[in-house]
Enzyme design. Structure first.
Site, short mmCIF file in Angstrom:
data_model
loop_
_atom_site.label_atom_id
_atom_site.label_comp_id
_atom_site.label_asym_id
_atom_site.label_seq_id
_atom_site.Cartn_x
_atom_site.Cartn_y
_atom_site.Cartn_z
N GLU A 1 -0.29 -4.94 9.00
CA GLU A 1 0.10 -4.41 10.24
C GLU A 1 -0.33 -5.33 11.73
OE1 GLU A 1 0.40 -0.21 9.23
OE2 GLU A 1 0.96 -1.03 7.25
N ASP B 1 0.98 -1.27 0.33
CA ASP B 1 0.01 0.12 0.18
C ASP B 1 0.73 1.50 0.13
OD1 ASP B 1 0.94 -0.08 2.79
OD2 ASP B 1 -0.54 -0.06 3.53
N SER B 2 2.38 1.12 0.02
CA SER B 2 2.76 2.39 -0.82
C SER B 2 2.68 2.70 -2.03
CB SER B 2 4.29 1.76 -0.31
OG SER B 2 4.76 0.59 -1.13
N LYS C 1 -0.75 -8.96 3.02
CA LYS C 1 0.25 -8.76 4.55
C LYS C 1 -0.53 -7.84 5.43
CE LYS C 1 3.56 -5.43 3.59
NZ LYS C 1 3.26 -4.29 4.52
N ASP D 1 -1.24 -6.31 0.26
CA ASP D 1 -1.49 -5.37 0.86
C ASP D 1 -2.81 -5.50 1.52
OD1 ASP D 1 0.62 -4.53 3.27
OD2 ASP D 1 1.64 -3.72 1.92
N GLU E 1 9.77 -3.88 10.18
CA GLU E 1 10.46 -2.24 9.62
C GLU E 1 10.59 -1.63 10.53
OE1 GLU E 1 7.67 -0.69 6.97
OE2 GLU E 1 7.79 1.40 6.27
O1 KIV Z 1 3.69 -1.62 1.37
C1 KIV Z 1 4.91 -1.33 0.96
O2 KIV Z 1 5.43 -1.33 0.43
C2 KIV Z 1 5.33 -2.02 2.22
C3 KIV Z 1 6.44 -2.67 2.63
C4 KIV Z 1 7.62 -1.03 3.65
C5 KIV Z 1 7.42 -3.23 3.44
O3 KIV Z 1 4.26 -2.26 3.31
#
Ligand code: KIV
Length: 260
Positions: A111, A42-43, A109, A81, A178
């Site tokens: 958090e 989600d970056s 994924k 994510d 992280e």
């Molecule tokens: O969203 C993302 O790119 C991430 C990485 C920083 C691990 O969660």
């Protein structure tokens, strides 16, 4: 690559390579370079959409980018994510995770640690592979000053170790760490049997991940110390991706200077 293959890489002592990707063209290059994992992170909210945080990314946007990446991958494991507020309770989590799996992800994924126990149990109970994410959690970041190293104090470090042990016991497949001190990442990686993938967490993690735009020298401005621009000594984008894979596998990335 299947989720179960990752633990074998850890057992063999072979470092795991992971980059983010958000589109089919870059994902195809990465897949051709034998990257182990591709994260549709989600970056993308920040590096693709130009937002200040990852919090604005929606489920439809994650589905769109996951579809594009998954279509291009023959061998890399595709992890998607779960965006901010898409995993607030077990029912919502399962509905959204299933949409990401239908879009082509092999693992989702999310958090958090103990506070996510119920939703992690729901996912694993439904046979969905899970990557958890501890340390700096970008979805919790509200202001630029919140981007800081986590687990430096005793209570923060203890919480990360306890969360990692809990997530392992719940059946999580992989753990992203992280921005935590290298010594803490080593402690966690030594204590759990599932692989850890570090970003700003030092060389002793079982693998490394970077945001693709950062390691391809596209992101401008002041970058965190854990970012290496792999295009600096590479004549092409595929060469830079291969340089990343090589440096992670031979453990020359990250250096101490690129760690905390
Ligand atoms: O969203 C993302 O790119 C991430 C990485 C920083 C691990 O969660």
């Amino acid at each position: 690559m299947k989720p179960a293959d990752l633990i074998q890489l850890k057992q063999r002592g072979e470092k795991i390579t992971c980059l983010t990707a958000y589109d089919a063209s870059l994902a195809k290059l990465m897949d051709d370079c034998d990257l182990d994992l591709i994260l549709v992170g989600d970056s993308l909210g920040m590096v693709v959409q130009g937002e200040k945080s990852t919090r604005t990314v929606s489920m439809p946007e994650m589905i769109y980018h996951t579809k594009a990446v998954a279509k291009a991958c023959d061998q890399a494991l595709v992890v998607a994510d779960m965006p901010y507020q898409s995993y607030e309770d077990p029912l919502m989590t399962l509905e959204n995770a299933k949409l990401l799996i239908a879009a082509g992800a092999q693992m989702v994924k999310l958090e958090g640690g103990a506070e996510r126990q119920e939703v992690v149990e729901a996912l694993i109970g439904s046979g969905i592979a899970v990557c958890a994410h501890l340390g700096l959690q970008p979805q919790k970041v509200k202001a630029a000053g919140d981007y800081k190293v986590q687990g430096r104090d005793q209570s923060g470090a203890k919480r990360i170790v306890e969360d990692a042990l809990l997530l392992e016991s719940l059946g999580v497949d992989v753990l992203v760490l992280e921005c935590i001190p290298s010594s803490l990442a080593k402690l966690v990686s030594d204590q759990i049997s599932i692989p850890t993938i570090g970003i700003g967490a030092g060389k002793d993690c079982d693998g490394q991940v970077l945001v693709c735009y950062d390691m391809l020298g596209i992101t401008q401005g002041k970058l965190p110390r854990f970012v290496r621009d792999f295009t600096a000594d590479s004549p092409s984008i595929p060469a830079a991706i291969k340089a990343f894979v090589g440096a992670v596998k031979n453990q020359s990335f990250p250096s101490e200077k690129e760690s905390y």
